[in-house]
Design an enzyme around this catalytic site. Structure first.
Site, PDB file in Angstrom:
ATOM      1  N   ARG A  43       0.800  -1.232   0.000  1.00 57.06           N
ATOM      2  CA  ARG A  43       0.000   0.000   0.000  1.00 57.06           C
ATOM      3  C   ARG A  43       0.827   1.273   0.000  1.00 57.06           C
ATOM      4  O   ARG A  43       0.299   2.360  -0.175  1.00 57.06           O
ATOM      5  CB  ARG A  43      -0.937   0.000   1.223  1.00 57.06           C
ATOM      6  CG  ARG A  43      -2.117  -0.940   1.068  1.00 57.06           C
ATOM      7  CD  ARG A  43      -2.973  -0.978   2.321  1.00 57.06           C
ATOM      8  NE  ARG A  43      -2.311  -1.701   3.411  1.00 57.06           N
ATOM      9  CZ  ARG A  43      -2.700  -1.635   4.684  1.00 57.06           C
ATOM     10  NH1 ARG A  43      -3.707  -0.858   5.028  1.00 57.06           N
ATOM     11  NH2 ARG A  43      -2.061  -2.327   5.604  1.00 57.06           N
ATOM     12  N   ARG A  52      -5.971  -1.742  -6.305  1.00 60.16           N
ATOM     13  CA  ARG A  52      -6.747  -2.472  -5.298  1.00 60.16           C
ATOM     14  C   ARG A  52      -8.042  -1.761  -4.904  1.00 60.16           C
ATOM     15  O   ARG A  52      -8.883  -2.341  -4.221  1.00 60.16           O
ATOM     16  CB  ARG A  52      -5.880  -2.651  -4.037  1.00 60.16           C
ATOM     17  CG  ARG A  52      -4.770  -3.675  -4.182  1.00 60.16           C
ATOM     18  CD  ARG A  52      -5.180  -5.080  -3.774  1.00 60.16           C
ATOM     19  NE  ARG A  52      -5.692  -5.127  -2.414  1.00 60.16           N
ATOM     20  CZ  ARG A  52      -6.954  -5.261  -2.089  1.00 60.16           C
ATOM     21  NH1 ARG A  52      -7.871  -5.391  -3.031  1.00 60.16           N
ATOM     22  NH2 ARG A  52      -7.331  -5.272  -0.834  1.00 60.16           N
ATOM     23  N   ASP A  88      -1.258 -14.365   0.016  1.00 56.90           N
ATOM     24  CA  ASP A  88      -1.375 -14.233   1.463  1.00 56.90           C
ATOM     25  C   ASP A  88      -1.197 -15.597   2.110  1.00 56.90           C
ATOM     26  O   ASP A  88      -1.581 -16.616   1.528  1.00 56.90           O
ATOM     27  CB  ASP A  88      -2.742 -13.653   1.846  1.00 56.90           C
ATOM     28  CG  ASP A  88      -2.769 -13.181   3.290  1.00 56.90           C
ATOM     29  OD1 ASP A  88      -3.121 -13.989   4.176  1.00 56.90           O
ATOM     30  OD2 ASP A  88      -2.429 -12.019   3.555  1.00 56.90           O
ATOM     31  N   TYR A 166      -3.345 -18.143  13.882  1.00 59.19           N
ATOM     32  CA  TYR A 166      -4.433 -17.366  13.258  1.00 59.19           C
ATOM     33  C   TYR A 166      -5.755 -18.123  13.326  1.00 59.19           C
ATOM     34  O   TYR A 166      -6.812 -17.537  13.595  1.00 59.19           O
ATOM     35  CB  TYR A 166      -4.103 -17.083  11.793  1.00 59.19           C
ATOM     36  CG  TYR A 166      -3.281 -15.838  11.560  1.00 59.19           C
ATOM     37  CD1 TYR A 166      -3.817 -14.565  11.776  1.00 59.19           C
ATOM     38  CD2 TYR A 166      -1.966 -15.925  11.098  1.00 59.19           C
ATOM     39  CE1 TYR A 166      -3.073 -13.424  11.544  1.00 59.19           C
ATOM     40  CE2 TYR A 166      -1.212 -14.784  10.870  1.00 59.19           C
ATOM     41  CZ  TYR A 166      -1.775 -13.529  11.094  1.00 59.19           C
ATOM     42  OH  TYR A 166      -1.025 -12.394  10.871  1.00 59.19           O
TER      43      TYR A 166
END
Length: 368
Positions: A43, A52, A88, A166
């Site tokens: 970003r 994006r 990812d 996670y």
């Protein structure tokens, strides 16, 4: 066969023009120290934000064309020595049947995390990686063609403990206490989950090489939250198993792809340097000379500039890079940050970092 159709086949890739990164990974001599950045497609780049805009994160991950474009963007700006496929680590839990969403302002979120050992029954044990993660393989193949041999392309996966954390925490966490609770209350179920993840990761990494990946990185991002005993029980055996199984399979096919392991658990440097990984990645909290001493020349090292150093003026960035290079030396070393690039960083400062690595290392190598 048309040129467009050929872009989706993992063969007849353009010849590699810059193999500095791969040579450094194997500890060979180079003309300069290679450099790339974790999250170099990110970003901080206006063109990344534009590409994006208004699009769901995981939908983007599932578009080979979008991933290819995002992977190539930083190479148009900076003379990086490697590219890493845009994807990812959480695509693996998704492939195992878990719902993962990227929530604005919060990050990755699992609406239904694993709470008790019985929840393991919800997971898909045998994962057809071609079916569930084929979009990553197609992105790698397309990018290998479109990168035109400029630099090597890195494939990657999260490591079992990091993914387990996670899946139980339901997202990011400061303490990882829910996941660590499993290690103490449910050690057998923890090992069961870690083994399930390991099996999928091995197939996933092999699929990435078949698709065209020229190096593989395994991110054990949450290693530092474990103590030495827990790391040796719940992380290290699985990291070693992944490297051994991937290497054995590649050897059968006559292939040799360098593997990287990234973690922040300094107490395990010695063990990791004897775990079948060619390169160990470091964060900024360890001294380069100490890391060299403790790994005993068994592996190449990657890292380890504090990403926040990129907020400094360009002259200061150059000084920091020079000192870092002097600590690591120029052989068996790949310059990188100790973490990914932050979204609010100036692209010009990334450029200054890359330029400083190339400039200072060329001068140092000439003087040897």
């Amino acid at each position: 066969m048309s040129k467009q159709e050929n872009l989706i086949l993992p063969k007849d890739f353009p010849q590699l023009k810059n193999d500095t990164f791969l040579r450094a990974a194997r500890g060979e001599e180079t003309e300069h120290v290679p450099v790339w950045c974790m999250r170099q497609a990110g970003r901080y780049l206006p063109e990344f934000r534009e590409s994006r805009a208004g699009k769901d994160f995981f939908e983007t991950c599932q578009s080979p064309e979008a991933c290819c474009e995002l992977t190539l963007q930083p190479l148009r700006r900076f003379p990086f020595d490697a590219a890493i496929i845009f994807s990812d680590i959480l695509v693996v839990p998704q492939a195992m049947g878990m719902d993962v969403q990227m929530v604005a302002g919060k990050g990755p979120t699992f609406p239904e995390p694993l709470k008790e050992p019985e929840d393991l029954q919800r997971l898909q044990v045998k994962v057809d990686t071609d079916k569930e993660l084929g979009y990553v393989f197609r992105a790698i193949t397309l990018t290998r063609h479109k990168i035109e041999g400029k630099v090597p392309l890195i494939g990657f996966s999260g490591a079992p403990w990091t993914l387990m954390s996670y899946m139980i925490e339901g997202g990011g966490s400061n303490t990882h206490s829910k996941a660590k609770r499993w290690l103490y209350q449910h050690p057998e179920a923890s090992h069961m989950l870690l083994k399930m993840l390991t099996d999928v990761i091995v197939e996933y990494l092999l699929g990435q090489v078949a698709a065209g990946a020229q190096a593989l990185q395994v991110f054990e991002s949450h290693a530092g939250i474990l103590g030495p005993a827990e790391f040796k029980d719940f992380s290290l055996p699985y990291l070693r198993d992944i490297a051994r199984r991937v290497k054995d399979k590649l050897k059968e096919a006559g292939q040799d792809v360098p593997m990287f392991c990234n973690k922040d658990a300094h107490y395990a440097l010695e063990e990791l340097s004897q775990s079948n990984y060619e390169v160990v990645g470091l964060d900024w909290t360890i001294d380069p000379l100490s890391a060299r001493e403790r790994t005993g020349g068994k592996v190449s090292l990657q890292g380890n500039m504090d990403p926040c150093a990129l907020y400094a003026p360009k002259e200061r960035i150059s000084d920091i890079v020079k000192k870092m290079l002097e600590g690591f030396g120029t052989r068996g070393y790949i310059a990188n940050l100790g973490h990914g690039v932050y979204p609010d960083m100036e692209p010009e400062n990334i450029g200054a970092f890359v330029e400083a690595v190339h400039q200072h290392s060329k001068q140092m190598i000439k003087q040897i």
